[in-house]
Design a protein around this motif. Structure first.
Motif, short mmCIF file in Angstrom:
data_model
loop_
_atom_site.label_atom_id
_atom_site.label_comp_id
_atom_site.label_asym_id
_atom_site.label_seq_id
_atom_site.Cartn_x
_atom_site.Cartn_y
_atom_site.Cartn_z
N ARG A 99 0.86 -1.18 0.00
CA ARG A 99 0.00 0.00 0.00
C ARG A 99 0.90 1.24 0.00
NH1 ARG A 99 -5.22 -1.34 0.56
NH2 ARG A 99 -5.71 -3.41 1.42
N PRO A 100 1.15 1.83 -1.17
CA PRO A 100 2.15 2.90 -1.26
C PRO A 100 1.72 4.24 -0.67
CG PRO A 100 1.16 2.50 -3.40
CD PRO A 100 0.64 1.43 -2.49
N GLY A 101 0.42 4.51 -0.54
CA GLY A 101 -0.02 5.75 0.09
C GLY A 101 0.31 7.01 -0.68
N TYR A 102 0.33 6.94 -2.00
CA TYR A 102 0.70 8.09 -2.81
C TYR A 102 -0.24 9.29 -2.59
CZ TYR A 102 3.45 4.81 -5.70
OH TYR A 102 4.34 3.88 -6.16
N LEU A 103 0.32 10.50 -2.76
CA LEU A 103 -0.45 11.76 -2.78
C LEU A 103 -1.37 11.90 -1.58
CD1 LEU A 103 -1.37 12.02 -6.59
CD2 LEU A 103 0.40 13.28 -5.35
N ALA A 104 -0.86 11.49 -0.43
CA ALA A 104 -1.68 11.53 0.78
C ALA A 104 -1.47 12.79 1.62
CB ALA A 104 -1.39 10.29 1.64
N THR A 105 -0.54 13.66 1.22
CA THR A 105 -0.26 14.87 1.99
C THR A 105 -0.40 16.10 1.11
OG1 THR A 105 2.13 14.88 1.51
CG2 THR A 105 1.39 13.59 3.42
N ASP A 106 -0.70 17.24 1.74
CA ASP A 106 -0.79 18.51 1.01
C ASP A 106 0.55 18.86 0.37
OD1 ASP A 106 -3.44 18.73 1.74
OD2 ASP A 106 -3.04 20.06 3.45
N HIS A 107 1.65 18.51 1.04
CA HIS A 107 2.98 18.78 0.49
C HIS A 107 3.16 18.10 -0.86
CE1 HIS A 107 7.21 17.58 -0.15
NE2 HIS A 107 7.54 18.72 0.44
N ASP A 108 2.80 16.83 -0.94
CA ASP A 108 3.00 16.09 -2.18
C ASP A 108 2.05 16.56 -3.28
OD1 ASP A 108 4.79 14.78 -0.63
OD2 ASP A 108 3.83 12.82 -0.72
N ILE A 109 0.84 16.89 -2.89
CA ILE A 109 -0.11 17.42 -3.87
C ILE A 109 0.40 18.73 -4.44
CG2 ILE A 109 -2.41 18.44 -4.10
CD1 ILE A 109 -3.39 16.26 -2.14
N ARG A 110 0.91 19.60 -3.57
CA ARG A 110 1.40 20.90 -4.05
C ARG A 110 2.58 20.73 -4.98
NH1 ARG A 110 3.47 26.07 -0.33
NH2 ARG A 110 3.70 27.52 -2.08
N ASP A 111 3.56 19.88 -4.60
CA ASP A 111 4.73 19.68 -5.46
C ASP A 111 4.34 19.09 -6.81
OD1 ASP A 111 6.43 20.72 -3.60
OD2 ASP A 111 7.53 18.87 -3.19
#
Length: 537
Positions: free
Chosen positions: A412-424
Motif C-alpha cells: 500500500r504505497p499511500g501516494y499523494l496523501a499529503t498537502d505537500h505532495d499534492i502541491r509539489d
C-alpha cells in the motif's frame, strides 16, 4: 548443513557490493543467495534491453500494489529485479546520488556516519567516472559511469534550450557541486554494456574460492537461536536447504523482500505476526512501514522533427540500430532512453530543488503487463516530458498476506496523501506547461497527445495526476534506519534492533528518499555496510 562466515541474502544493487567486499580479503567464507538467475544474458547486458525485462517474470518480481485510493482505485505496477544485479540489471541506468542535504537529513535523524562528508568518499571509491578522478568523482572504482553528450538524440538540445528560456542554468553534472538546472544524465554504462552492480562487483569476484554464488535460491526464513540470527533456509530447484552463518546474516533483498523476509521470520509487529500464525522473535513495529516512492507524471507530444521513434519503430530502423550496436556497441541501444532532464525549484523561497524533470526523445503508450512497450515506440515523431517530486512526505506500508513465502506481500504505497505532495505535483505539472510554452518548445511541438489536463488550474492538474501518475520504481524505507526501535528497524550500523548477527543493507534502510534516482544510493549503501561489517565504518 552448509556453513559460512557471512550469508548475504539478495544479489542486487547493495548485495553484490557486500558479497564482493566481504570476500575480497580471502579470510571470510561468504555465501550469496539470489532468487533469480545469472545476469549473463544478452538483453540484460544491452543498455536499452530493459524494455525486454520490464515484464519478464524470469528476471522481474513484477509486483502490483493494492488499489490506491488517491488514484481512484488504480493499482501501481512495481517491477523489481529478480536476477544477479537486482534492479541495477533491469533499470534505466540513470546515475544520480541525490543532494548533500539528503544525507545531512539522515545524520540529523540520529544516524551518525551517514552525513554527506561520510558518504562522498564512498561514492568516489566506488566510481570509475568518464571524466576521471576529481573532488566530486572517483577514477578507478569498480562502477563505471558514462557521461554521454554527442551520442544523444539531437532533440535533447531543444529541451535544454527551452529550459534556458525559462531561466534554468545548464548543469553538466547533477552529481557535482549543485543539482540545480538542466542537463543530460550520466549513466552506468561501459563500452556500450550495462554496468550493473553484478558486472561491476561480482564479475571480478566470481572465481574467489571463498565466495559461493547460488542463483535460483529463494530465501524463505531466517534461522534464530534465541535472539541471534544463525543462518537461513532457502528453496532451490524444489528442494529446501539450510545454510549457517558463523558471523552474520545480511539482508540485501530490497525494499519489498527484505521486510517480507523479516516478517516471515518473526521480526515485525508482534500482533500482526501472531494473527498469521508466525511466532514473534522480536516485536519491531517499523518493519514494512515508512514506505516511500517517487511518482512520475507527464505528457507526450507529437514532434515537428524526428525523434527516436523514427529510428526505432520501423523494422528497418530496429535492424539498423541492432547492426550498429553489434558492430561497434554504439547507437541508441547503447544508451538510456532517459537522456536529458533537470532539477528545479517549483516556487520561490525553496533552499534546494524539489522537482526532477525527465526528457525522453521517444514515446510509447502505456501498455498492460505482459507486453513490451519500450521495444516498440509509437509510429510517429514524439517525445515524453515528465516530472517527479523529489522528497515526498506521503508514507505507505507493506504487510504479509499469509505465512506462505510464495505469496507476494500486500503493498500500500499511500501516494499523494499529503498537502505537500499534492502541491509539489501540481507545481511540477505547471512547470511542464510553462516549458511547453517556450519559443523553442512551441516550434518543436506539433500537438499534445491524449490524455492531457482539462485545464491549467490546480484542480485540473491534480485530477490529471491522480488519473495518470506512475511510480518511478524507487521504493525505499521499509526497514528504516534510526536509533529508536519503536519506529525504526536497524540502527546506524545497520544492525536489526534487538537481534544479534543480523543486518539489513539495501534501499529499505533509507530514512527518507534521496532527491532523484535511487540506484546509486543503493550501491553506496552496500559500500557503507561493508565498512561497518568489517569494522572500518
Amino acid at each position: 548443513m552448509e556453513s559460512y562466515d557471512y550469508i548475504v541474502v539478495g544479489g542486487g544493487s547493495a548485495g553484490c557490493v557486500v558479497a564482493a567486499r566481504l570476500s575480497a580479503s580471502g579470510r571470510h567464507r561468504v555465501l550469496l543467495l539470489e532468487a533469480g538467475p545469472d545476469d549473463r544474458r544478452f538483453w540484460i547486458q544491452v543498455p536499452v534491453g530493459y524494455g525486454k525485462s520490464f515484464y519478464d517474470r524470469r528476471v522481474n518480481w513484477m509486483y502490483m500494489t493494492e488499489p490506491v485510493a488517491e488514484f481512484g482505485g488504480r493499482r501501481s505496477y512495481w517491477p523489481r529485479g529478480k536476477v544477479l544485479g537486482g534492479s541495477s540489471s533491469i533499470n534505466a541506468m540513470v546515475y544520480i546520488r541525490g543532494q548533500a542535504e539528503d544525507y545531512e537529513d539522515w545524520r540529523s535523524a540520529g544516524n551518525p556516519g551517514w552525513g554527506w562528508d561520510d558518504i562522498l568518499p564512498l561514492y568516489r571509491r566506488m566510481e570509475s567516472h568518464a571524466w576521471g578522478e576529481s573532488v566530486w568523482h572517483g577514477g578507478d572504482g569498480p562502477l563505471h559511469v558514462r557521461a554521454p553528450s554527442t551520442e544523444l538524440h539531437p532533440v535533447c538540445q531543444d529541451f535544454l534550450a527551452a529550459c534556458e528560456e525559462l531561466g534554468l542554468p545548464r548543469n553538466q553534472d547533477f552529481n557535482g557541486a549543485s543539482q540545480d538546472g538542466a542537463g543530460t544524465y550520466h549513466i552506468t554504462v561501459r563500452d556500450g554494456m550495462r554496468m550493473s552492480a553484478a558486472r561491476a562487483y561480482l564479475w571480478p569476484a566470481r572465481r574467489r574460492p571463498n565466495l559461493r554464488i547460488v542463483t535460483g535460491a529463494e530465501t524463505t526464513r531466517i534461522l534464530f537461536e534465541g535472539r541471534r540470527a544463525v543462518g537461513v533456509e532457502y528453496r532451490q530447484g524444489g528442494r529446501d536447504r539450510t545454510a549457517r552463518a558463523a558471523a552474520e546474516v545480511i539482508l540485501s533483498a530490497g525494499s519489498v523482500n527484505s521486510p517480507k523476509l523479516l516478517l516471515l521470520s518473526g521480526v515485525g509487529p508482534a500482533a500482526d505476526l501472531r494473527s498469521l500464525g508466525i511466532d514473534p522473535v522480536a516485536d519491531l513495529p517499523g518493519v514494512g512501514g515508512n514506505l516511500q516512492d517517487h511518482l512520475d507524471v507527464g505528457m507526450i507530444y507529437r514532434s515537428t522533427v524526428p525523434t527516436l521513434n523514427d529510428q526505432l519503430h520501423p523494422w528497418w530502423g530496429k535492424l539498423w540500430a541492432g547492426f550498429k550496436y553489434l558492430a561497434a556497441r554504439r547507437g541508441p541501444l547503447a544508451l538510456s532512453l532517459n537522456q536529458a532532464g533537470g532539477f528545479v525549484r517549483s516556487r520561490p523561497g525553496l533552499s534546494r530543488p524539489n522537482i526532477q524533470v525527465y526528457f525522453c526523445p521517444l514515446s510509447y503508450l502505456k501498455a498492460p503487463p505482459g507486453t513490451r512497450p519500450l521495444m516498440n515506440p509509437d509510429p510517429y515523431s514524439a517525445f515524453n516530458l515528465s516530472v517527479s517530486p523529489c522528497r515526498p512526505t506521503s508514507r505507505g506500508h507493506l504487510r504479509l498476506r499469509s505465512a506462505d513465502p510464495g505469496d507476494a506481500p500486500e503493498i500500500r504505497p499511500g501516494y499523494l496523501a499529503t498537502d505537500h505532495d499534492i502541491r509539489d505535483t501540481v507545481e511540477g505539472l505547471r512547470f511542464l506547461r510553462r516549458l511547453a510554452d517556450t519559443p523553442t518548445m512551441r516550434r518543436l511541438i506539433a500537438a499534445e497527445i491524449d490524455p492531457v489536463p482539462a485545464g491549467d488550474d490546480d484542480d485540473s492538474l491534480l485530477a490529471f495526476a491522480r488519473a495518470n501518475a506512475v511510480t518511478v520504481y524507487h521504493p525505499v524505507g521499509t526497514c528504516r534506519m534510526g536509533p529508536d526501535a519503536a519506529t525504526c528497524v536497524v540502527d546506524p550500523a545497520l544492525r536489526v534492533h534487538g537481534i544479534e548477527g543480523l543486518r539489513v543493507a539495501d534501499a529499505s534502510i533509507f530514512p527518507t528518499l534521496t532527491s532523484g534516482n535511487t540506484n546509486a544510493p543503493s550501491i553506496v549503501t552496500g559500500e557503507k555496510a561493508s565498512d561497518l561489517i568489517l569494522g572500518r565504518g
